[in-house]
Design a protein around this motif. Structure first.
Motif, PDB file in Angstrom:
ATOM      1  N   GLU A   1       0.809  -1.225   0.000  1.00 21.68           N
ATOM      2  CA  GLU A   1       0.000   0.000   0.000  1.00 21.68           C
ATOM      3  C   GLU A   1       0.842   1.276   0.000  1.00 21.68           C
ATOM      4  O   GLU A   1       0.303   2.360  -0.212  1.00 21.68           O
ATOM      5  N   LYS A   2       2.149   1.124   0.261  1.00 22.99           N
ATOM      6  CA  LYS A   2       3.039   2.281   0.401  1.00 22.99           C
ATOM      7  C   LYS A   2       2.444   3.290   1.393  1.00 22.99           C
ATOM      8  O   LYS A   2       2.408   4.488   1.161  1.00 22.99           O
ATOM      9  N   LYS A   3       2.049   2.731   2.508  1.00 22.20           N
ATOM     10  CA  LYS A   3       1.350   3.513   3.533  1.00 22.20           C
ATOM     11  C   LYS A   3       1.942   3.296   4.911  1.00 22.20           C
ATOM     12  O   LYS A   3       2.060   4.246   5.706  1.00 22.20           O
ATOM     13  N   TYR A   4       2.329   2.051   5.203  1.00 25.93           N
ATOM     14  CA  TYR A   4       2.801   1.720   6.546  1.00 25.93           C
ATOM     15  C   TYR A   4       4.326   1.726   6.611  1.00 25.93           C
ATOM     16  O   TYR A   4       5.014   1.228   5.717  1.00 25.93           O
ATOM     17  N   ILE A   5       4.841   2.291   7.691  1.00 28.08           N
ATOM     18  CA  ILE A   5       6.285   2.448   7.868  1.00 28.08           C
ATOM     19  C   ILE A   5       6.921   1.105   8.202  1.00 28.08           C
ATOM     20  O   ILE A   5       6.359   0.311   8.979  1.00 28.08           O
ATOM     21  N   GLU A   6       8.108   0.848   7.612  1.00 27.67           N
ATOM     22  CA  GLU A   6       8.805  -0.404   7.886  1.00 27.67           C
ATOM     23  C   GLU A   6      10.162  -0.144   8.549  1.00 27.67           C
ATOM     24  O   GLU A   6      10.352  -0.430   9.705  1.00 27.67           O
ATOM     25  N   GLU A   7      11.119   0.392   7.813  1.00 27.17           N
ATOM     26  CA  GLU A   7      12.449   0.653   8.369  1.00 27.17           C
ATOM     27  C   GLU A   7      12.927   2.028   7.926  1.00 27.17           C
ATOM     28  O   GLU A   7      12.329   2.665   7.053  1.00 27.17           O
ATOM     29  N   VAL A   8      14.035   2.451   8.524  1.00 30.51           N
ATOM     30  CA  VAL A   8      14.671   3.697   8.102  1.00 30.51           C
ATOM     31  C   VAL A   8      16.107   3.359   7.693  1.00 30.51           C
ATOM     32  O   VAL A   8      16.905   2.897   8.502  1.00 30.51           O
ATOM     33  N   GLY A   9      16.405   3.540   6.407  1.00 28.52           N
ATOM     34  CA  GLY A   9      17.705   3.115   5.904  1.00 28.52           C
ATOM     35  C   GLY A   9      17.849   1.622   6.112  1.00 28.52           C
ATOM     36  O   GLY A   9      17.024   0.828   5.664  1.00 28.52           O
TER      37      GLY A   9
ATOM     38  N   MET B   1      18.010   0.416   9.258  1.00 25.06           N
ATOM     39  CA  MET B   1      17.757   0.352  10.693  1.00 25.06           C
ATOM     40  C   MET B   1      16.271   0.172  10.979  1.00 25.06           C
ATOM     41  O   MET B   1      15.422   0.513  10.153  1.00 25.06           O
ATOM     42  N   ASN B   2      15.948  -0.333  12.173  1.00 26.45           N
ATOM     43  CA  ASN B   2      14.581  -0.285  12.667  1.00 26.45           C
ATOM     44  C   ASN B   2      14.290   1.144  13.104  1.00 26.45           C
ATOM     45  O   ASN B   2      15.201   1.933  13.343  1.00 26.45           O
ATOM     46  N   VAL B   3      13.011   1.482  13.227  1.00 30.97           N
ATOM     47  CA  VAL B   3      12.660   2.870  13.533  1.00 30.97           C
ATOM     48  C   VAL B   3      11.632   2.934  14.658  1.00 30.97           C
ATOM     49  O   VAL B   3      10.767   2.062  14.785  1.00 30.97           O
ATOM     50  N   PHE B   4      11.754   3.969  15.496  1.00 32.13           N
ATOM     51  CA  PHE B   4      10.868   4.208  16.630  1.00 32.13           C
ATOM     52  C   PHE B   4      10.346   5.646  16.578  1.00 32.13           C
ATOM     53  O   PHE B   4      11.051   6.550  16.109  1.00 32.13           O
ATOM     54  N   PHE B   5       9.134   5.845  17.102  1.00 34.39           N
ATOM     55  CA  PHE B   5       8.542   7.173  17.214  1.00 34.39           C
ATOM     56  C   PHE B   5       7.981   7.348  18.620  1.00 34.39           C
ATOM     57  O   PHE B   5       7.344   6.436  19.148  1.00 34.39           O
ATOM     58  N   LYS B   6       8.205   8.516  19.190  1.00 33.17           N
ATOM     59  CA  LYS B   6       7.575   8.837  20.468  1.00 33.17           C
ATOM     60  C   LYS B   6       6.424   9.787  20.184  1.00 33.17           C
ATOM     61  O   LYS B   6       6.632  10.922  19.735  1.00 33.17           O
ATOM     62  N   ILE B   7       5.204   9.290  20.419  1.00 32.02           N
ATOM     63  CA  ILE B   7       3.997  10.050  20.107  1.00 32.02           C
ATOM     64  C   ILE B   7       3.192  10.242  21.382  1.00 32.02           C
ATOM     65  O   ILE B   7       2.681   9.279  21.970  1.00 32.02           O
TER      66      ILE B   7
ATOM     67  N   PRO C   1       7.194  -0.161  14.289  1.00 36.96           N
ATOM     68  CA  PRO C   1       6.487  -1.112  13.424  1.00 36.96           C
ATOM     69  C   PRO C   1       6.655  -2.548  13.906  1.00 36.96           C
ATOM     70  O   PRO C   1       7.768  -2.972  14.239  1.00 36.96           O
ATOM     71  N   ALA C   2       5.551  -3.282  13.954  1.00 37.75           N
ATOM     72  CA  ALA C   2       5.582  -4.679  14.383  1.00 37.75           C
ATOM     73  C   ALA C   2       6.298  -5.526  13.337  1.00 37.75           C
ATOM     74  O   ALA C   2       6.231  -5.249  12.137  1.00 37.75           O
ATOM     75  N   LEU C   3       6.989  -6.549  13.792  1.00 38.91           N
ATOM     76  CA  LEU C   3       7.647  -7.482  12.883  1.00 38.91           C
ATOM     77  C   LEU C   3       6.574  -8.201  12.072  1.00 38.91           C
ATOM     78  O   LEU C   3       5.669  -8.822  12.633  1.00 38.91           O
TER      79      LEU C   3
ATOM     80  N   ALA D   1       4.861   0.216  22.252  1.00 36.02           N
ATOM     81  CA  ALA D   1       3.969  -0.673  21.520  1.00 36.02           C
ATOM     82  C   ALA D   1       4.594  -1.051  20.180  1.00 36.02           C
ATOM     83  O   ALA D   1       5.223  -0.219  19.517  1.00 36.02           O
ATOM     84  N   GLU D   2       4.404  -2.325  19.809  1.00 36.00           N
ATOM     85  CA  GLU D   2       4.794  -2.817  18.486  1.00 36.00           C
ATOM     86  C   GLU D   2       3.504  -2.998  17.690  1.00 36.00           C
ATOM     87  O   GLU D   2       2.681  -3.842  18.019  1.00 36.00           O
ATOM     88  N   ARG D   3       3.332  -2.188  16.654  1.00 37.28           N
ATOM     89  CA  ARG D   3       2.098  -2.244  15.870  1.00 37.28           C
ATOM     90  C   ARG D   3       2.322  -1.618  14.497  1.00 37.28           C
ATOM     91  O   ARG D   3       3.403  -1.112  14.203  1.00 37.28           O
ATOM     92  N   ARG D   4       1.312  -1.663  13.658  1.00 35.82           N
ATOM     93  CA  ARG D   4       1.412  -0.983  12.374  1.00 35.82           C
ATOM     94  C   ARG D   4       1.383   0.525  12.593  1.00 35.82           C
ATOM     95  O   ARG D   4       0.578   1.042  13.373  1.00 35.82           O
ATOM     96  N   VAL D   5       2.269   1.209  11.910  1.00 31.00           N
ATOM     97  CA  VAL D   5       2.367   2.670  12.029  1.00 31.00           C
ATOM     98  C   VAL D   5       2.346   3.241  10.616  1.00 31.00           C
ATOM     99  O   VAL D   5       3.209   2.917   9.797  1.00 31.00           O
ATOM    100  N   SER D   6       1.367   4.076  10.317  1.00 33.95           N
ATOM    101  CA  SER D   6       1.277   4.654   8.976  1.00 33.95           C
ATOM    102  C   SER D   6       1.978   5.999   8.926  1.00 33.95           C
ATOM    103  O   SER D   6       2.111   6.701   9.940  1.00 33.95           O
ATOM    104  N   ILE D   7       2.413   6.377   7.749  1.00 31.54           N
ATOM    105  CA  ILE D   7       3.030   7.687   7.577  1.00 31.54           C
ATOM    106  C   ILE D   7       2.005   8.794   7.803  1.00 31.54           C
ATOM    107  O   ILE D   7       2.346   9.874   8.289  1.00 31.54           O
ATOM    108  N   ASP D   8       0.732   8.499   7.518  1.00 34.20           N
ATOM    109  CA  ASP D   8      -0.324   9.484   7.786  1.00 34.20           C
ATOM    110  C   ASP D   8      -0.450   9.750   9.281  1.00 34.20           C
ATOM    111  O   ASP D   8      -0.650  10.898   9.699  1.00 34.20           O
ATOM    112  N   GLU D   9      -0.333   8.686  10.095  1.00 36.23           N
ATOM    113  CA  GLU D   9      -0.399   8.851  11.549  1.00 36.23           C
ATOM    114  C   GLU D   9       0.746   9.719  12.045  1.00 36.23           C
ATOM    115  O   GLU D   9       0.554  10.587  12.916  1.00 36.23           O
ATOM    116  N   ILE D  10       1.935   9.501  11.499  1.00 38.21           N
ATOM    117  CA  ILE D  10       3.097  10.292  11.909  1.00 38.21           C
ATOM    118  C   ILE D  10       2.908  11.749  11.522  1.00 38.21           C
ATOM    119  O   ILE D  10       3.182  12.666  12.322  1.00 38.21           O
TER     120      ILE D  10
END
Length: 361
Positions: free
Chosen positions: A226-234, A236-242, A249-251, A276-285
């Protein structure tokens, strides 16, 4: 696997590099660890030899079908002169997970760790002492059977080489700028995204090249469907503090099982920080950013440990975090993990494996 490890020392030692200009992965130590696999015989002939070129047949299957896996680890020197490895058993577990996906025979993780300890012991003078430096260890396996048929190889070589390194990013712990990739994809579920195999990284180069042309350090990868949900950065794994909660992103079958990722999650839970490990969309960010709730973002990996993110560019929208400064939580995680790795912080999790370096065998 029951076998012995033989050691052949180099006749001549290389000149040690200037620790102020190590860079990453360009300088290598005097020795390497190798062993061979032959169908019907298994892994055999484990040895430490002088670092040297290897000879392969032009039809070796690794060249044609990419049957190869690798790992990334580090050895750290404490102020007391002790040498630590950080969770090496997790690297061996992941290597075997990659092996399974690429139809490569399983290795004996405990034996390989002991071999790596011996390699470090032989080349202990190469462990750098300057602040922010370490000895990077790259175990890898390649398919060597000379055959152009598309099938698993019947022969392999395992190798481990080592490199004294400085900081992965020249910016150090300073935040990096990230381009959200909307055209290219890194991996999809069912593919090889959760394996550390060369093809994953080759396919990421184009996106990284585009990011560099726009003066961004790395790419934020979205899912390949869908090119919607975040997977990795470069890489590396990626984290967001919201809004006080840390999400990653969940494995899902296309995201790497990061050792540092797992360590960060354990650390946050230990600190009672919601995670939390879950699906994270770029829209949510983007929405969290617009509402003032996106507090921090950072990548995690062996090479950089923690890489704070200071800015995202998504299409025409630019998101600048913390005025481009390192977040408080990112810094705390970085200081704690590197402190444990260097022996400056108490290891409450049993993450450290010590390498005895008192004398050479």
């Amino acid at each position: 696997m029951t076998q012995e490890l033989t050691v052949q020392l180099a006749d001549q030692k290389r000149e040690k590099p200037d620790q102020a200009n190590l860079g990453f992965g360009r300088i290598f130590t005097d020795h390497m660890f190798m062993m061979d696999y032959t169908e019907g015989k298994g892994w055999h002939d484990a040895r430490i030899t002088p670092y040297q070129p290897i000879t392969l047949d032009p039809s070796a299957m690794v060249f044609h079908y990419g049957q190869t896996v690798f790992e990334g680890m580090k050895a750290y020197l404490t102020k007391e002169g002790r040498v630590f490895l950080f969770r090496p058993e997790k690297n061996m577990e992941r290597l075997n997970r990659s092996n399974d996906r690429l139809c490569i025979p399983q290795i004996d993780g405990d034996f390989v760790i002991e071999g790596l300890k011996q390699l470090i012991k032989v080349d202990q003078e190469w462990i750098p002492t300057a602040e922010g430096t370490s000895l990077y260890i790259r175990p890898f396996i390649i398919a060597t059977e000379p055959f152009l048929g598309v099938a698993p190889s019947k022969n392999y070589i395992f190798m481990a080489i080592m490199s004294p390194v400085g900081l992965y990013y020249k910016e150090g712990i300073a935040p990096v700028k990230i381009l959200v990739e909307n055209e290219f994809v890194r991996a999809v579920k069912g593919g090889t995204g959760e394996a550390k195999t060369g093809g994953n990284y080759a396919s990421s180069l184009k996106g990284q090249e585009v990011a560099a042309q726009k003066n961004y350090s790395q790419v934020l990868w979205l899912d390949g469907v869908e090119k919607k949900y975040i997977e990795e950065v470069g890489s590396m794994n990626v984290f967001f503090k919201i809004d006080g909660e840390v999400v990653t992103p969940a494995l899902n079958g296309s995201i790497l099982h990061g050792v540092t990722r797992d360590s960060v999650i354990q650390l946050l839970k230990h600190w009672n920080v919601p995670v939390a490990e879950r699906r994270v969309s770029i829209d949510e960010i983007a929405e969290a950013y617009r509402n003032g709730k996106l507090e921090e973002a950072f990548g995690t990996g062996t090479a950089a440990v923690i890489s704070p993110i200071g800015e995202f560019l998504w299409g025409e929208e630019k998101m600048v975090l913390n005025g481009g400064q390192t977040g408080e939580l990112s810094k705390r995680i970085y200081d704690t993990i590197t402190g444990i790795q260097k022996g400056a912080e108490k290891d409450e999790f049993g993450w450290i494996t010590e390498v005895p370096v008192s004398e050479l065998k």
